[in-house]
Design a protein around this motif. Sequence first.
Motif, PDB file in Angstrom:
ATOM      1  N   LYS A  94      57.760  11.078  52.602  1.00  0.00           N
ATOM      2  CA  LYS A  94      58.146   9.999  53.516  1.00  0.00           C
ATOM      3  C   LYS A  94      57.997  10.378  54.986  1.00  0.00           C
ATOM      4  N   ILE A  95      57.106  11.325  55.245  1.00  0.00           N
ATOM      5  CA  ILE A  95      56.829  11.728  56.621  1.00  0.00           C
ATOM      6  C   ILE A  95      55.682  10.900  57.198  1.00  0.00           C
ATOM      7  N   ILE A  96      54.755  10.517  56.327  1.00  0.00           N
ATOM      8  CA  ILE A  96      53.617   9.671  56.686  1.00  0.00           C
ATOM      9  C   ILE A  96      53.598   8.504  55.707  1.00  0.00           C
ATOM     10  N   ASN A  97      53.220   7.324  56.208  1.00  0.00           N
ATOM     11  CA  ASN A  97      53.181   6.122  55.361  1.00  0.00           C
ATOM     12  C   ASN A  97      51.833   5.427  55.469  1.00  0.00           C
ATOM     13  N   THR A 142      50.686   7.040  65.297  1.00  0.00           N
ATOM     14  CA  THR A 142      50.133   8.381  65.078  1.00  0.00           C
ATOM     15  C   THR A 142      51.181   9.269  64.420  1.00  0.00           C
ATOM     16  N   LYS A 143      50.783   9.909  63.318  1.00  0.00           N
ATOM     17  CA  LYS A 143      51.704  10.795  62.614  1.00  0.00           C
ATOM     18  C   LYS A 143      51.190  12.220  62.477  1.00  0.00           C
ATOM     19  N   ALA A 144      49.888  12.428  62.740  1.00  0.00           N
ATOM     20  CA  ALA A 144      49.330  13.771  62.571  1.00  0.00           C
ATOM     21  C   ALA A 144      48.070  13.936  63.406  1.00  0.00           C
ATOM     22  N   ILE A 145      47.798  15.183  63.755  1.00  0.00           N
ATOM     23  CA  ILE A 145      46.514  15.573  64.342  1.00  0.00           C
ATOM     24  C   ILE A 145      45.852  16.529  63.361  1.00  0.00           C
ATOM     25  N   MET A 146      44.651  16.190  62.936  1.00  0.00           N
ATOM     26  CA  MET A 146      43.879  17.088  62.078  1.00  0.00           C
ATOM     27  C   MET A 146      42.822  17.777  62.931  1.00  0.00           C
ATOM     28  N   TYR A 204      55.399  14.683  70.492  1.00  0.00           N
ATOM     29  CA  TYR A 204      55.331  13.380  69.826  1.00  0.00           C
ATOM     30  C   TYR A 204      55.773  13.436  68.359  1.00  0.00           C
ATOM     31  N   ASN A 205      56.311  14.573  67.942  1.00  0.00           N
ATOM     32  CA  ASN A 205      56.773  14.742  66.553  1.00  0.00           C
ATOM     33  C   ASN A 205      55.643  14.469  65.553  1.00  0.00           C
ATOM     34  N   LEU A 206      54.547  15.146  65.754  1.00  0.00           N
ATOM     35  CA  LEU A 206      53.366  14.984  64.909  1.00  0.00           C
ATOM     36  C   LEU A 206      53.154  16.214  64.031  1.00  0.00           C
ATOM     37  N   LYS A 207      52.653  15.996  62.834  1.00  0.00           N
ATOM     38  CA  LYS A 207      52.233  17.102  61.989  1.00  0.00           C
ATOM     39  C   LYS A 207      50.858  17.586  62.456  1.00  0.00           C
ATOM     40  N   ILE A 208      50.689  18.894  62.472  1.00  0.00           N
ATOM     41  CA  ILE A 208      49.409  19.495  62.843  1.00  0.00           C
ATOM     42  C   ILE A 208      48.773  20.065  61.583  1.00  0.00           C
ATOM     43  N   ILE A 209      47.652  19.478  61.203  1.00  0.00           N
ATOM     44  CA  ILE A 209      46.941  19.887  59.988  1.00  0.00           C
ATOM     45  C   ILE A 209      45.638  20.564  60.401  1.00  0.00           C
ATOM     46  N   GLU A 210      45.411  21.736  59.870  1.00  0.00           N
ATOM     47  CA  GLU A 210      44.181  22.463  60.162  1.00  0.00           C
ATOM     48  C   GLU A 210      43.163  22.273  59.043  1.00  0.00           C
ATOM     49  N   ASP A 211      41.979  21.843  59.402  1.00  0.00           N
ATOM     50  CA  ASP A 211      40.843  21.898  58.484  1.00  0.00           C
ATOM     51  C   ASP A 211      40.148  23.225  58.764  1.00  0.00           C
TER      52      ASP A 211
END
Length: 366
Positions: free
Chosen positions: A74-77, A128-132, A153-160
């Motif tokens: 429930k962090i991203i919808n 916006t919920k994440a930066i990939m 901004y309380n965003l998840k940071i996802i690394e590719d």
Amino acid sequence: MITFLDLKQINAQYRTELIEACTKVIDSGWYIQGNECNEFEKEFAQYCSVKYAIGVANGLDALILILRAYKKLKIINDGDEVIVPSNTYIASILAISENNLVPILVEPDINTYNIDVNKIEQSITSKTKAIMVVHLYGQAVEMTKILELGKKYNLKIIEDSAQAHGSYDTQLNKRVGNIGDASGFSFYPGKNLGALGDGGAVTTNDEELANTIRALGNYGSHKKYENIYKGINSRLDEIQAAMLRVKLRYLDNEIKKRKEIANYYLENIKNENIVLPSVTTDSVWHLFVIRTNKRDELEKYLLDNDIQTLIHYPLAPHKQEAYKEWSSESFPVSEQIHQEVLSLPISGIQSLEDTRKVVKLINDFS
């Protein structure tokens, strides 16, 4: 012929150990979720300096499962936005749209080919919920400002990290895979750490996320025949895990050799028609990518002289039929990059003689 990447010769270096590892799996009678996968996960987590590594079927699944797990938590919808570079390989974007999320494309830095950190904030909205981030071609993105944006901004940071096994953010002194909230890796055979088939992994320090991803990739199950999610089947099999355990031991040596070749290219290619890659942080040189407005001519010239090159990538994501809804969008930096890039041969088995030949031919090109 100097081939772009001779996988047969690369793996021949480890032939005896690979055969022994494969034989061990065959003789064990256990081919899914056994000791080899468990041990590789531990070893890869230790290599990346993270708490958890979860083996999955491939790099695309790694990214899909990260986002899917955040949705389960429930962090991203559905309908939320994920910022992603506009010049990445399309898998990064597929993982977002596969989860009913909205990819927001941000232009790269023309010099590093990584996402332009100064253009991200203007694309952040309430959705916006994440930066990939994508550590493209093996060079780590400069993450300090991105982490600051994540916190602000309380965003998840996802690394590719599919192309960057072992690369460091030199400011943070951390390996990729241990910088953001979670990271997806690919072990496609052509990667610096490549399996002999498909494979991937997720790394994270978040226990709840790790447990959720592990369940989602195992039919939504933590315990056999008990399914808490509508999951999928995405697991790293025992034979590929065994192959990767062998090759992980030699990864740093592979990177060292690639850096030697890259440095030779950087120091010795002297042609005003060629733009060399700009190195602002650590690169493991999965690819050595030059740019030229004479790309097609150079590609043909090198091939005519027995040097194979490749284009990573010939078509920008917003120009792909799969995303035709973006066809009228303009991303001029990405378009320039995709029109001009050419990848030169580079691998741990490439000889100095071959490297010199590549350099001489490029310097003679006009």
